[in-house]
Scaffold this active site. Sequence first.
Site, PDB file in Angstrom:
ATOM      1  N   LYS A  82       5.681 -47.792  15.008  1.00  0.00           N
ATOM      2  CA  LYS A  82       5.151 -45.992  15.594  1.00  0.00           C
ATOM      3  C   LYS A  82       3.746 -45.682  15.707  1.00  0.00           C
ATOM      4  O   LYS A  82       3.199 -46.738  13.800  1.00  0.00           O
ATOM      5  CB  LYS A  82       5.965 -45.431  14.359  1.00  0.00           C
ATOM      6  CG  LYS A  82       5.584 -43.653  15.152  1.00  0.00           C
ATOM      7  CD  LYS A  82       6.244 -43.011  14.621  1.00  0.00           C
ATOM      8  CE  LYS A  82       6.858 -41.316  14.967  1.00  0.00           C
ATOM      9  NZ  LYS A  82       7.113 -40.580  14.399  1.00  0.00           N
ATOM     10  N   SER A 122       9.820 -38.093  16.968  1.00  0.00           N
ATOM     11  CA  SER A 122       8.783 -38.338  17.871  1.00  0.00           C
ATOM     12  C   SER A 122       8.881 -39.469  17.806  1.00  0.00           C
ATOM     13  O   SER A 122       7.814 -40.157  18.249  1.00  0.00           O
ATOM     14  CB  SER A 122       8.344 -37.562  17.043  1.00  0.00           C
ATOM     15  OG  SER A 122       7.906 -38.600  15.917  1.00  0.00           O
ATOM     16  N   SER A 125      13.087 -37.036  13.118  1.00  0.00           N
ATOM     17  CA  SER A 125      11.910 -38.516  14.112  1.00  0.00           C
ATOM     18  C   SER A 125      12.945 -39.502  13.959  1.00  0.00           C
ATOM     19  O   SER A 125      11.911 -40.238  15.082  1.00  0.00           O
ATOM     20  CB  SER A 125      10.440 -37.869  13.457  1.00  0.00           C
ATOM     21  OG  SER A 125      10.507 -36.831  14.184  1.00  0.00           O
TER      22      SER A 125
END
Length: 475
Positions: A70, A145, A169
Amino acid sequence: MKQEIFDKIKEGKLKYEEYIFDVLNNIKNINKDINAFISLNENIKEIDKIDENIKKGNIRKLEGMTFAIKDNILVDGLKTTAGSKMLKDYISIYDATVIRKIKEAGGIIVGKTNMDEFAMGSSNETSYFGVVKNPCDLSKVPGGSSGGSVASVASNMVDVALGSDTAGSIRQPASFCGVVGFKPTYGAVSRFGLISMSSSLDVIGPIAKNVSDCEKVFDVISGIDDYDSTSINVYEEEKEWNLEDVKKLTIGIPKEYFISDIDNEVKESINNFISKLKELGIKIKEISLPHTEYAIACYYIIMPAEVSSNLARYDNIRYGSKIDDLKYLNINNLKDLYFKTRGDGFGMEVKRRILLGTYVLSKGFYDQYYTKAQKVRRLIKQDFDKAFNDVDVILTPTCPDTAFGFGEKSKDPILMYLSDIFTVPMNLAGIPAISLSLCKSKNGLPIGLQLVMQDKLDKRLLKISKVIENLINYI
């Protein structure tokens, strides 16, 4: 890495460098449709040892596994944008602790994944680098996210990915895309090298196709880190669990998770699975987590307050665009620099949360909102502590619905925030939770099941989750 690839390298029929070349080409082809990656690692330095180690049998824990990271986790020499225009050109100058550990264990970082800007979002629609699409249905969001990381695993671009989980997330997109997403106990994994969103809630965790791979990665990345004062050790769990062991446990079903506004198909799927567990002789007990209804409101006071503080550093002096690139803003003085560049560098959702956080921390409102929210947070944790006196593990839906369409919730922030209603409480309480792929809805979208356990029992949760995962596949 698949066993047949491993065997070919061991027999000298394939070089790992050739395998990685194919992996990167595959990513480039698939990523055109999904947009899971922001950048790729075209100059991987760590591949030299892989062939030699495999041939000699010096196999490290993550030898040759490909990782997507990420883009709010620092990887030395690669861009780390946090999905924001503010950091679109920032290149990391060191490795986060989790990255260092992965590299030392033989893992290979192939790229950085797309995400909601500064991890603020539940659909991956707030990224400066465009939306990520759900591999199960390109017309649907992947969740957020950590949408890019989850999509990279769900579309078979990499073996494993790392995400960060502040309110769900990792787990929510894992549910939307039909993979496994694990949120460890707060502090179990070092946050050194993670771009902070909400420091008391952020947790780094693994995403994979199965629980075993998540467990393998967690074993490597967890533990105390001198660079993170909040890091802790979790309890060891040496034995492997089986169905007979699980039958000795009591699984708690919180009634509040089934009276909320939950999709009928999701509710029916979870209830059917609970019935099958009962048929197998597994003890099920209804429990109450009475302060669950306040979790979203509590979270959206504490989180923006910490966002307001953490994002104050982005003043376009230490980070941000070059002044020459900002002539269109007509900057005349230092005040202009601060106001205009922050306004230009941040997206709407980030601005919304900074403003909200600054408001709840302001004089006259601090006690009214922030202090009260912290008290509610304690009550939520006490709910879980009380529940774990009667049950060993808690089972819930991961999300109240399946993946939704683009634009469906982005115009209504409250509706979007409610996507995390079943995952937020675990972050507020700091306890471990995992999302498993239970089944698919009638329209082919994955439905996730969440398992939750007491803090520091992460390794037990993972071992029990492997048994539940096998039951899902068997039933």
